[in-house]
Design a protein around this motif. Sequence first.
Motif, mmCIF file in Angstrom:
data_model
loop_
_atom_site.group_PDB
_atom_site.id
_atom_site.type_symbol
_atom_site.label_atom_id
_atom_site.label_comp_id
_atom_site.label_asym_id
_atom_site.label_seq_id
_atom_site.Cartn_x
_atom_site.Cartn_y
_atom_site.Cartn_z
ATOM 1 N N ARG A 252 4.783 -1.696 -11.230
ATOM 2 C CA ARG A 252 4.967 -0.312 -10.813
ATOM 3 C C ARG A 252 3.624 0.396 -10.690
ATOM 4 N NH1 ARG A 252 7.710 1.708 -16.444
ATOM 5 N NH2 ARG A 252 5.832 1.536 -17.677
ATOM 6 N N THR A 253 3.594 1.410 -9.833
ATOM 7 C CA THR A 253 2.385 2.189 -9.621
ATOM 8 C C THR A 253 2.675 3.643 -9.934
ATOM 9 O OG1 THR A 253 1.644 0.687 -7.885
ATOM 10 C CG2 THR A 253 0.651 2.871 -7.919
ATOM 11 N N ASP B 292 4.544 -3.142 -16.505
ATOM 12 C CA ASP B 292 3.542 -2.243 -15.928
ATOM 13 C C ASP B 292 2.943 -2.745 -14.625
ATOM 14 O OD1 ASP B 292 2.180 -1.021 -19.077
ATOM 15 O OD2 ASP B 292 3.966 -0.458 -17.958
ATOM 16 N N GLU B 293 2.791 -4.067 -14.495
ATOM 17 C CA GLU B 293 2.137 -4.591 -13.295
ATOM 18 C C GLU B 293 3.011 -4.486 -12.043
ATOM 19 O OE1 GLU B 293 3.996 -8.048 -15.459
ATOM 20 O OE2 GLU B 293 2.651 -6.445 -16.042
ATOM 21 N N SER C 128 2.713 8.500 -0.887
ATOM 22 C CA SER C 128 2.361 8.794 -2.278
ATOM 23 C C SER C 128 1.980 10.264 -2.462
ATOM 24 C CB SER C 128 1.236 7.882 -2.753
ATOM 25 O OG SER C 128 0.108 7.998 -1.912
ATOM 26 N N ARG D 50 0.859 -1.177 0.000
ATOM 27 C CA ARG D 50 0.000 0.000 0.000
ATOM 28 C C ARG D 50 0.895 1.226 0.000
ATOM 29 N NH1 ARG D 50 -3.330 0.574 4.639
ATOM 30 N NH2 ARG D 50 -4.208 2.259 3.451
ATOM 31 N N TRP E 211 6.979 6.793 -10.798
ATOM 32 C CA TRP E 211 6.380 5.534 -10.378
ATOM 33 C C TRP E 211 7.067 5.032 -9.115
ATOM 34 C CZ3 TRP E 211 7.622 6.520 -15.458
ATOM 35 C CH2 TRP E 211 6.586 6.431 -16.402
#
Length: 105
Positions: A98-99, A95-96, A15, A2, A32
């Motif tokens: 990193r956020t 892509d999966e 974040s 999270r 990211w």
Amino acid sequence: MRLTSRSDGSGKPLSTALAEWAAACPDIERIWMIPRAAHQPIELIAELQPAVDGEEALAIWLANAGRWRGELEARFHEPVSLDWFDPDGAVGPPDETRTLVYARV
């Protein structure tokens, strides 16, 4: 992981604090965060604003990356791994893994 579970020391989610920092850096286009194991550095990938050529972006990265890393470590009070993502040539993580935390509008 999270992204909001950690704080920058002032009570802001990690974040949110990261997005605020990136917004204040005009050379940053996107940033990211990559999930990490406990006790590992905060792992970030930065994409710079589009430049006329890739060499200009590289020069901007080389001139600023150390300072940016230092600013982030001072803000979060822990080690930061900051890497450059070059959309014109570099291969980033899938892509999966990193956020996206910030994207300049």
